[in-house]
Scaffold this motif. Structure first.
Motif, PDB file in Angstrom:
ATOM      1  N   PHE A  71      41.091  32.594 -18.220  1.00 38.40           N
ATOM      2  CA  PHE A  71      40.489  31.251 -18.255  1.00 38.40           C
ATOM      3  C   PHE A  71      39.134  31.170 -18.949  1.00 38.40           C
ATOM      4  N   ALA A  72      38.425  32.287 -19.023  1.00 38.55           N
ATOM      5  CA  ALA A  72      37.088  32.243 -19.622  1.00 38.55           C
ATOM      6  C   ALA A  72      37.187  31.942 -21.120  1.00 38.55           C
ATOM      7  N   ARG A  73      36.184  31.227 -21.606  1.00 34.99           N
ATOM      8  CA  ARG A  73      36.146  30.924 -23.034  1.00 34.99           C
ATOM      9  C   ARG A  73      35.231  31.924 -23.735  1.00 34.99           C
TER      10      ARG A  73
ATOM     11  N   VAL B 153      40.685  37.311 -13.819  1.00 34.18           N
ATOM     12  CA  VAL B 153      41.298  36.308 -14.691  1.00 34.18           C
ATOM     13  C   VAL B 153      40.366  35.138 -14.981  1.00 34.18           C
ATOM     14  N   SER B 154      39.503  34.772 -14.018  1.00 37.99           N
ATOM     15  CA  SER B 154      38.608  33.645 -14.307  1.00 37.99           C
ATOM     16  C   SER B 154      37.414  34.100 -15.149  1.00 37.99           C
ATOM     17  N   ARG B 155      36.985  35.344 -14.970  1.00 37.57           N
ATOM     18  CA  ARG B 155      35.793  35.794 -15.697  1.00 37.57           C
ATOM     19  C   ARG B 155      36.100  36.269 -17.112  1.00 37.57           C
TER      20      ARG B 155
ATOM     21  N   PRO C 197      40.011  40.101  -7.859  1.00 38.75           N
ATOM     22  CA  PRO C 197      40.260  38.649  -7.773  1.00 38.75           C
ATOM     23  C   PRO C 197      39.651  37.794  -8.886  1.00 38.75           C
ATOM     24  N   ARG C 198      38.507  38.170  -9.437  1.00 37.23           N
ATOM     25  CA  ARG C 198      37.876  37.284 -10.424  1.00 37.23           C
ATOM     26  C   ARG C 198      38.166  37.683 -11.875  1.00 37.23           C
TER      27      ARG C 198
END
Ligand code: SF4
Ligand code: SF4
Ligand code: SF4
Ligand code: SF4
Lengths: 423, 153
Positions: free
Chosen positions: A175-177, A169-171, A166-167
């Motif tokens: 989305f993470a820079r 894509v955000s990590r 689940p994380r």
């Protein structure tokens, strides 16, 4: 009881192995967990993976069962019974291997090899093919941090990370820079290739393969990249395929995450070979990496054991890549390590197991269907929650798991050590 | 948690547009959703033939009590704690070093939203940029949520 905050703990919930979990504990209880997703919280507080509000039952002891009753015994008695069953068997299968620490994986590899067992990793349909191809053809991998820092095109092929990690894509992935992706998602193009729209569709470019013909799409993309006109796009909308090809053409660092989707059909192996060819082709002028999207928290760890031993023959001779190929026979024993394998069998296999009186030795932290129906149930502590261990993230990075609670049962590797000594 | 829709609320009003409340039933329903009026402000609903309707409306409107002053409502049943909203949040991005790099915010870090025990929570509502924006309010977390767990009312 004084409260404290344990910081940067690793979550053993999936192969993302998030290392930013902060936990407030008091005595032996967990009071609050920050940054963990809903899957991970299930692991820490005993909920089920897909319905974390439902409690996941833990066993109360070690058991020996016959047709009539289930008797609680000591770990030594259970090991002795398991050794007896294994010794009397004609064929030994070891299933699971992906939801346990690396110490247990190394131990069962040694033991199983000596006993001439067949290994069936629960994520075999994806990872065994990848490992075979990496030995035969080789392909480029990179770390998730590298994806975060550099990838400007990310393709999820036959994988829905919202459900598998689940994380992710955000990590790392979208989305993470990072160093060269300072604007996060604005610096990336993300694609999802799947049979139908998924939760991520609203955040990514989608390529829908209505008939699941991944190979036709791959071939069309190869042609587009060479400047040729494909004569067949399969069921994919040509403009979607062109958009993906355009992004691959323009991107400087491309990361493919490949899930199980393309491997359900007959052409899985051919698809993977073609995908590796595409990755190699793109690598001539830019960077392109391919990562199999393992789900279980230490799937990659088992394959590391094989690689560490440079055991190519083992992969050929002793690994069955899909449990559905197993035909139960009289005299078979299945050792389930950290997995509820009965769930994954076809009805026919379940029937045959009963008929042929296949015995089960289960080593598990949970009171699963398999554990309850086993001849010997050896209950173990949870790696990364109750005992320390080592495991491997989906990108092959080794990660140390910590123990944050007191165990009731011995670690899986300790149980295997006892069992091994008796065989 | 079900966020009430305008049609569902109107369904439980007399729909006579008698204007005893000073407006039509549909306008009254909008004020119920915005929280500026409550079901008992409709005089007709106090008549015996409408017995039970005030309670039914209160039940439908109950989720709105959890609405933050920014209007944000988080549906904990839909949220899977993926953290996408936390990592794209306008305030978090500008103020959380670890958040920018994709990590979850540290324990003491001041952020508008964060994931706790597997679901999104409003960590400090006053930091959400919607509180200071008059128009064109930020909707980044809602727009990015893959499970549609965030809404503004
Ligand atoms: S993404 Fe995986 S590792 Fe990360 S918190 Fe969720 S379950 Fe744990
Ligand atoms: S008083 Fe009640 S019935 Fe009359 S218009 Fe207002 S809401 Fe409708
Ligand atoms: S509305 Fe904007 S600032 Fe407020 S929590 Fe959502 S993303 Fe952050
Ligand atoms: S609210 Fe949506 S984006 Fe935020 S953590 Fe929950 S599921 Fe993810």
């Amino acid at each position: 009881m004084s409260e404290k905050i344990l910081r940067s703990i690793v979550c053993p919930g999936c192969s993302c192995l998030c290392d930013d979990i902060d936990i407030r504990v008091s005595g032996g209880s967990v009071l609050q967990i920050n940054n963990v997703c809903s899957w991970g919280i299930g692991r820490f507080v005993g909920g089920k993976k897909f319905a974390q509000k439902k409690e996941r039952k833990r066993p109360e002891g070690h058991y020996i069962s016959d047709k009539k009753e289930r008797i609680a015994v000591s770990v030594d008695e259970a090991c002795a019974k398991a050794a007896h069953i294994i010794e009397k068997s004609k064929r030994i299968f070891i299933y699971g291997l992906c939801q346990c620490g690396n110490r247990a994986q190394a131990r069962i590899y040694e033991m199983g090899k000596r006993l001439n067992a067949t290994f069936i990793p629960s994520e075999g349909p994806l990872l065994t093919l990848f490992l075979k191809q990496s030995v035969q053809n080789g392909f480029s991998l990179c770390t998730l941090e590298e994806v975060r820092n550099r990838a400007d095109v990310v393709v999820f092929w036959g994988a829905n990370p919202i459900h598998s990690c689940p994380r992710l894509v955000s990590r790392y992935a979208i989305f993470a820079r990072g160093r060269f992706t300072e604007r996060g998602e604005e610096d990336r193009k993300a694609f999802i290739v799947d049979l139908q729209p998924t939760e991520l569709t609203k955040l990514c470019n989608e390529v829908i393969l209505k008939d699941g013909n991944d190979l036709a799409l791959l071939k069309a993309i190869r042609k587009l990249l060479k400047g040729e006109k494909p004569d067949n796009y399969g069921t994919v909308k040509p403009r979607h395929a062109r958009k993906l090809a355009e992004a691959l053409n323009e991107g400087l660092y491309i990361a493919f995450f490949c899930g199980r989707g393309p491997f359900y059909g007959e052409e899985g192996e051919t698809f993977l070979r073609e995908l590796i060819e595409l990755v190699k082709f793109l690598n001539r002028e830019k960077n392109c990496v391919l990562l199999p999207l393992a789900t279980d928290f230490n799937t990659v760890g088992f394959y590391h054991v094989i690689l560490r031993n440079a055991d190519v023959d083992f992969l050929k001779n002793s690994v069955m890549h899909d449990v559905r190929s197993w035909e139960p026979r009289t005299g078979d024993v299945i050792i389930g390590l950290g997995s509820d394998f009965v769930w994954f069998l076809s009805d026919e296999q379940k029937r045959a197991m009963k008929e042929k009186e296949v015995r089960i030795v289960s080593i598990s932290s949970y009171e699963t269907l398999t554990h309850v129906n086993s001849s010997v149930a050896l209950s173990c502590a949870m790696a990364g929650i109750e005992v320390e261990d080592l495991c491997f993230r989906l990108d092959s990075i080794p990660v140390k798991l910590s123990a944050i609670m007191e165990p009731v049962f011995p670690a899986d590797w300790e149980i295997l050590e006892k069992l091994d000594a008796l065989l | 948690m079900e966020v009430p829709k305008l049609e569902d609320v109107i369904e439980f009003l007399p729909r006579t547009n008698c204007q005893k409340c000073g407006m039509t039933c549909a306008e009254f329903a909008e004020f119920l959703i915005s929280g500026d009026l409550s079901p008992s402000d409709c005089p007709v609903l106090h008549e015996p033939e409408w017995a039970g309707y005030i309670e039914a409306l209160e039940e439908i409107l109950a989720p709105l009590k959890e609405r933050a002053s920014t209007g944000m409502v988080i549906n904990a049943d839909l949220c899977n704690g993926c953290g996408i909203c936390v990592s794209v949040c306008e305030y978090n991005t500008a103020n959380s070093e670890s958040g920018r790099l994709g990590k979850g915010p540290q324990w003491e870090e001041k952020v508008a939203i964060r994931v706790v025990d597997g679901v999104l929570v409003l960590a400090d509502e006053s930091l959400c940029t919607r509180t200071t924006q008059a128009a064109d309010k930020c909707t980044k977390c809602k727009d990015h949520c893959p499970t549609n767990a965030i809404d503004y009312l």
